[in-house]
Design an enzyme around this catalytic site. Structure first.
Site, PDB file in Angstrom:
ATOM      1  N   HIS A 122       7.289   7.732  -4.330  1.00 27.37           N
ATOM      2  CA  HIS A 122       5.567   7.471  -4.485  1.00 27.37           C
ATOM      3  C   HIS A 122       4.828   7.988  -3.208  1.00 27.37           C
ATOM      4  O   HIS A 122       5.754   8.407  -2.202  1.00 27.37           O
ATOM      5  CB  HIS A 122       5.575   6.564  -4.688  1.00 27.37           C
ATOM      6  N   ASP A 199      11.025   1.701   0.979  1.00 20.19           N
ATOM      7  CA  ASP A 199       9.777   1.683   0.267  1.00 20.19           C
ATOM      8  C   ASP A 199       9.991   0.520  -1.049  1.00 20.19           C
ATOM      9  O   ASP A 199      11.250   0.796  -1.610  1.00 20.19           O
ATOM     10  CB  ASP A 199       8.907   2.618  -0.734  1.00 20.19           C
ATOM     11  N   GLN A 202       8.388  -1.943  -5.777  1.00 22.65           N
ATOM     12  CA  GLN A 202       8.865  -1.837  -6.825  1.00 22.65           C
ATOM     13  C   GLN A 202       9.913  -3.160  -6.654  1.00 22.65           C
ATOM     14  O   GLN A 202      10.431  -3.150  -8.001  1.00 22.65           O
ATOM     15  CB  GLN A 202       8.969  -1.015  -7.700  1.00 22.65           C
ATOM     16  N   LYS A 225       1.723  -6.596  -6.430  1.00 19.58           N
ATOM     17  CA  LYS A 225       2.398  -6.119  -7.735  1.00 19.58           C
ATOM     18  C   LYS A 225       3.406  -7.284  -8.389  1.00 19.58           C
ATOM     19  O   LYS A 225       4.120  -7.519  -8.309  1.00 19.58           O
ATOM     20  CB  LYS A 225       3.194  -4.939  -6.916  1.00 19.58           C
ATOM     21  N   CYS A 366       1.459   8.593  -9.457  1.00 18.79           N
ATOM     22  CA  CYS A 366       1.965   9.166  -8.163  1.00 18.79           C
ATOM     23  C   CYS A 366       2.899  10.019  -7.617  1.00 18.79           C
ATOM     24  O   CYS A 366       3.031   9.363  -6.512  1.00 18.79           O
ATOM     25  CB  CYS A 366       0.942   8.166  -7.121  1.00 18.79           C
TER      26      CYS A 366
END
Ligand code: PMP
Length: 579
Positions: A122, A199, A202, A225, A366
């Site tokens: 991302h 990261d 997700q 999220k 993104c």
């Protein structure tokens, strides 16, 4: 198995209707919906506990501080951090990564050092490293992906070396759903003495996470999220990395002692939480964690696999539809289904689904480098979470079949179904809009080549990858030839086609007047009574959709630049970003 109907009852927004249909929310990878428990936690805090944290010597402030710190303990336990002291509250995953780039990167990365990223990151996990590389003279290197959308681990080994200081990698791709083998990456990263940033934007919302067994030195994720409110995110830091970090933002809360000339700093994590934090947001994130733990992260992960497998089975039967990324299983979560449909632009897919109450994401997500790697300007992504049902996936698949039929090149405009719209919610009830736009899209004007001396101008909307090239030939103050070529969504192509239709043979003054009128129309301003805009009237409703206005304006802003260019002067060699 999740009791999805019972879960859905906890999410007030899911009882909404959208464009006359029950809302089918399939964009949780962008942001999740919030259960009543989280909304109540926000309201309860402001109604009963509001006071600044860590400062007040009175009961209310102590209660606020206690709730704030208790959320830290909950988050630490949720991802199995060695201690709550390793949990820093920030605004979102983006800020968490930027914090590492500044606080750790500025001190530990030097000229000639290498930062290893991957082709599926991302922008949040690329741009902070680009900025760091610019500040320090370090070099960015990228691990490629294979044809299945998985990291090329052999290339990782080739790229890792003694100069590598940091590997920054996503745990789960927000486009492909790929699960990267973080524990293995950590082992190889640490073997060359580098640090690992993961990261987790997700992954943390969708699967059980143990930050220590993953081997991540830094883990970044966003509260919004994972059922929490917007404006709160988390950076988890392994304790041994704190000694390698300088303070990031300076100010109140993060100090031990300040004199006029110098300051000393509080212990981590408070050292990295300058100023009044998002107290309500942090407390509500704690409530989100309670909710997720109550449902069970194993069960949530399993539900993602079921949704993803069902989506793959049903969507792959849609004519012309291609799914991206690995199938759900050990290498993908199933939480996202990203796809393209032949001859249909993702914006048009998303808009047609929106007309049926189905919310999906269309664009580059993104991840422009990943889009470039896949050779696609944009894609459509449906993403699932614990409140999505198999019935919703069926609705998605049947709506997509209708979209594919509507845009089939063999289809005549007259036989289109009313819901198979080109631009969906732009004007859902406007038959004129659908027919005119779709007709221009399927049979665009202005495609014939123009010979002789021309001004050639290229325009691009990086948001969705739409591109247009205008070739403009002028003679005696008139447009003697105009070619409009490119690709894009129905609105952008139709708008370019209408431009070609209306301007061929007009004077340059007439062209400029029409251009001003079209721009005014998209700003929602009235048009001069004597300005005949022809078919462009069909695009009037687009003014209410800011993202689509950019699509509609692409050819016109490109024309504006071309008109302002003397014949023979080349366009400067950069993308024209009309976003
Ligand atoms: N990384 C990934 C993989 C993401 O999907 C996102 C959000 N789309 C981010 C980082 C950034 O999250 P935020 O905008 O909340 O900072």
């Amino acid at each position: 198995m999740l009791d999805v109907e019972r879960i859905r009852a906890d999410f007030p927004i899911l009882s909404r209707t959208m464009n006359g249909h029950p809302l089918v929310y399939l964009d949780s990878a962008a942001t999740s919906q919030k259960p009543r428990a989280v909304i109540d936690a926000l309201v309860r805090y402001y109604e009963t506990t509001n006071a600044n944290v860590h400062r007040g010597v009175y009961r209310l402030a102590e209660e606020a501080t206690q709730e704030y710190e208790s959320a830290r303990t909950k988050v630490a336990a949720f991802i199995h951090a060695p201690s709550p002291a390793g949990v820093i509250f920030v605004r979102n995953a983006t800020e968490a990564i930027n914090l590492v780039a500044r606080a750790w990167g500025d001190r530990n990365i030097h000229e000639g050092d290498e930062i290893l990223v991957t082709a599926m990151e991302h922008h949040s996990n690329l741009v902070p490293w680009h900025l760091l590389a610019r500040r320090t003279g370090a070099r960015i290197r990228a691990v490629p992906i294979d044809g299945d959308g998985r990291l090329d681990m052999a290339a990782l080994d080739v790229l890792l070396n003694q100069r590598t200081r940091l590997v920054a990698v996503t745990h789960v791709s927000n486009v492909l759903g790929t699960i990267n083998p973080i524990a293995e990456i950590a082992r190889r990263t640490h073997a060359v003495g580098a640090a690992l940033l993961v990261d987790g934007a997700q992954s943390v919302p969708h699967m059980p996470i143990d930050v220590t067994s993953l081997g991540a030195d830094f883990l970044a994720f966003s509260g919004h999220k994972m059922l929490g409110p917007t404006g709160v995110g988390v950076l988890v830091v392994q304790p041994d990395r704190y000694d390698q970090m300088d303070p990031f933002l300076g100010g109140g809360e993060m100090i031990r002692e300040v004199t006029l000339m110098s300051s000393t700093y509080a212990d981590p994590p408070w050292r990295f939480e300058a100023g009044t934090p998002n107290i309500a947001g942090v407390i509500a994130l704690g409530a989100a964690v309670d909710y997720l733990r109550g449902v069970g992260m194993e069960a949530i992960a399993q539900h993602g696999l079921v949704m993803g497998a069902q989506a793959r089975a049903l969507l792959s039967a849609v004519p012309g539809l291609t799914l991206l990324g690995p199938p759900p299983g050990p290498f993908a979560t199933g939480g996202v289904a990203t796809f393209t449909i032949d001859n249909v632009h993702p914006h048009d897919i998303a808009a047609a689904l929106d007309a049926k109450g189905i919310a999906v994401r269309a664009g580059h997500h993104c991840c422009q480098p990943l889009m470039a790697r896949l050779g696609l300007p944009a894609t459509t992504r449906a993403s699932f979470y614990l409140y999505n049902t198999e019935a919703e996936v069926e609705q998605l698949a049947s709506a997509l079949s209708e979209v594919a039929r509507t845009y089939s090149p063999s289809k005549s405009v007259a036989s289109m179904t009313p819901d198979g719209v080109a631009a969906g919610s732009a004007a859902p009830d406007d038959e004129f809009f659908r027919e005119v736009v779709l007709d221009h899209y399927l049979h665009p004007a202005g495609r014939e080549p123009v010979d002789g001396p021309v001004v050639e101008w290229h325009g691009k909307n990086p948001l969705c990858g739409d591109e247009v090239t205008l070739r403009l030939k002028t003679e005696d103050g008139r447009i003697a030839g105009l070619q409009v070529v490119g690709h894009g969504c129905s609105i952008s192509v139709a708008s370019g086609s209408m431009l070609a239709d209306r301007l061929e043979g007009r004077t340059l003054d007439e062209a400029r007047r029409l251009l001003r009128g079209v721009k005014a129309m998209f700003r929602g301003e009235p048009l001069p009574a004597d300005l005949d805009i022809g078919d462009l009237a069909a695009l009037r409703g687009v003014k209410d959709l800011p993202v689509r206005v950019k699509c509609a304006l692409l050819a016109w802003t490109t024309l504006e630049e071309a008109l302002d260019t003397p014949p023979g002067s080349p366009q400067e060699p950069h993308d024209h970003d009309h976003s």
